[in-house]
Design a protein around this motif. Structure first.
Motif, PDB file in Angstrom:
ATOM      1  N   ILE A 240      44.094  50.472  36.683  1.00 38.84           N
ATOM      2  CA  ILE A 240      42.784  50.257  37.301  1.00 38.84           C
ATOM      3  C   ILE A 240      41.981  49.249  36.498  1.00 38.84           C
ATOM      4  O   ILE A 240      41.369  48.319  37.054  1.00 38.84           O
ATOM      5  N   ALA A 241      41.987  49.424  35.171  1.00 36.51           N
ATOM      6  CA  ALA A 241      41.239  48.517  34.309  1.00 36.51           C
ATOM      7  C   ALA A 241      41.748  47.082  34.445  1.00 36.51           C
ATOM      8  O   ALA A 241      40.953  46.129  34.493  1.00 36.51           O
ATOM      9  N   ILE A 242      43.074  46.918  34.519  1.00 35.78           N
ATOM     10  CA  ILE A 242      43.650  45.579  34.685  1.00 35.78           C
ATOM     11  C   ILE A 242      43.212  44.976  36.012  1.00 35.78           C
ATOM     12  O   ILE A 242      42.814  43.807  36.087  1.00 35.78           O
ATOM     13  N   HIS A 243      43.274  45.773  37.070  1.00 32.70           N
ATOM     14  CA  HIS A 243      42.873  45.262  38.393  1.00 32.70           C
ATOM     15  C   HIS A 243      41.403  44.835  38.397  1.00 32.70           C
ATOM     16  O   HIS A 243      41.069  43.729  38.844  1.00 32.70           O
ATOM     17  N   TRP A 244      40.517  45.697  37.893  1.00 32.53           N
ATOM     18  CA  TRP A 244      39.098  45.376  37.892  1.00 32.53           C
ATOM     19  C   TRP A 244      38.798  44.206  36.965  1.00 32.53           C
ATOM     20  O   TRP A 244      37.989  43.335  37.291  1.00 32.53           O
TER      21      TRP A 244
END
Length: 271
Positions: A240-244
């Protein structure tokens, strides 16, 4: 367990009616029916008692009695109030953001919702079309989302400050309206400013900036996140952190090297 979920709309409605006719006429030699469903309107239309459950971990969060005579009408004010109440009970359980968290500090982990920014954008655009406000359960129908999927997107939008949820209603904030109307570049800048307030994102961003070449193995972040989460959840939170982070162009991810990196390497400090 979700007996009508795999059917088309008309078939599902017909079978619900058949079941309720058999039940109300007392032609079934049973004393109770237990129905598991993600469809809140279906539950309110059929059931006399609702048991609301949360997940991670699974537990009962509320019990509501439906005091409506049969046959029930979906446009009845009390019916809609009950549906709103269920949505409000579930959606109102969003955790508060914990500021200043760094992995490894006990009791301060914050789980980011598994939602794509494009889905959040679609939600804000829909609310803008609706005049900035909507009933959650009507919104779910119109967007054709399952309850869990919609609530995850709502949770992400609420975390970013784009919406507010109260009593089963969702309202676009001024920031959410600005985001919905913004260009792609402006949206990235808005998201960047918001997600840097989130502990995990800020920790990754600061870690990359502290590194000499602005590149850090993803394994390092996984290991640190596992101090606060299970291995599966740590992997999910990193994804999630990578996507955001990539959406906001705060940092990038090299899949071949399994490394997170800054698009522009930081300038080494002069001693």
């Amino acid at each position: 367990d979700e007996p009508f979920s795999a059917l088309d709309v008309l078939s599902a409605e017909a079978l619900r009616g058949e079941l309720m006719e058999l039940w109300l006429s007392k032609r079934l030699p049973i004393q109770a029916i237990l129905l598991v469903t993600h469809n809140i309107e279906e539950a309110v239309w059929m059931a006399d008692r609702l048991i609301l459950m949360d997940k991670d971990p699974g537990r009962v969060i509320a019990e509501l009695e439906v005091r409506l005579p049969h046959p029930r009408r979906r446009k009845d004010a009390y019916f809609q109030t009950m549906v709103d109440r269920v949505y409000a009970t579930i959606a109102g359980r969003t955790e508060e953001q914990v500021p200043g968290k760094r992995p490894g500090e006990p009791g301060r982990a914050y789980r980011m919702p598994e939602a794509r920014i494009n889905a959040v954008a679609g939600l804000t655009e829909k609310l803008l079309e609706e005049g900035g406000w909507a009933d959650l359960y009507r919104l779910a129908e119109e967007l054709r989302y399952e309850l869990d999927d919609l609530l995850t997107i709502v949770e992400a939008a609420e975390l970013l400050g784009f919406v507010k949820v109260a009593e089963g209603d969702i309202t676009l904030t001024p920031l959410g309206e600005a985001f919905a109307e913004a260009s792609i570049l402006a949206r990235k800048e808005i998201v960047a400013g918001r997600i840097l307030r989130l502990p995990i994102i800020r920790w990754i961003y600061e870690t990359l900036h502290a590194d000499d070449d602005g590149r850090v193995s993803a394994d390092y972040f996984r290991e640190q996140l596992q101090l606060d989460f299970t291995p599966e959840e740590a992997e999910r939170q990193l994804d999630i952190a990578i996507h955001w982070g990539r959406y906001a162009e705060l940092f990038a991810y090299d899949e071949d090297a399994d490394e997170l990196f800054l698009e522009e390497a930081p300038i080494p400090a002069i001693e």
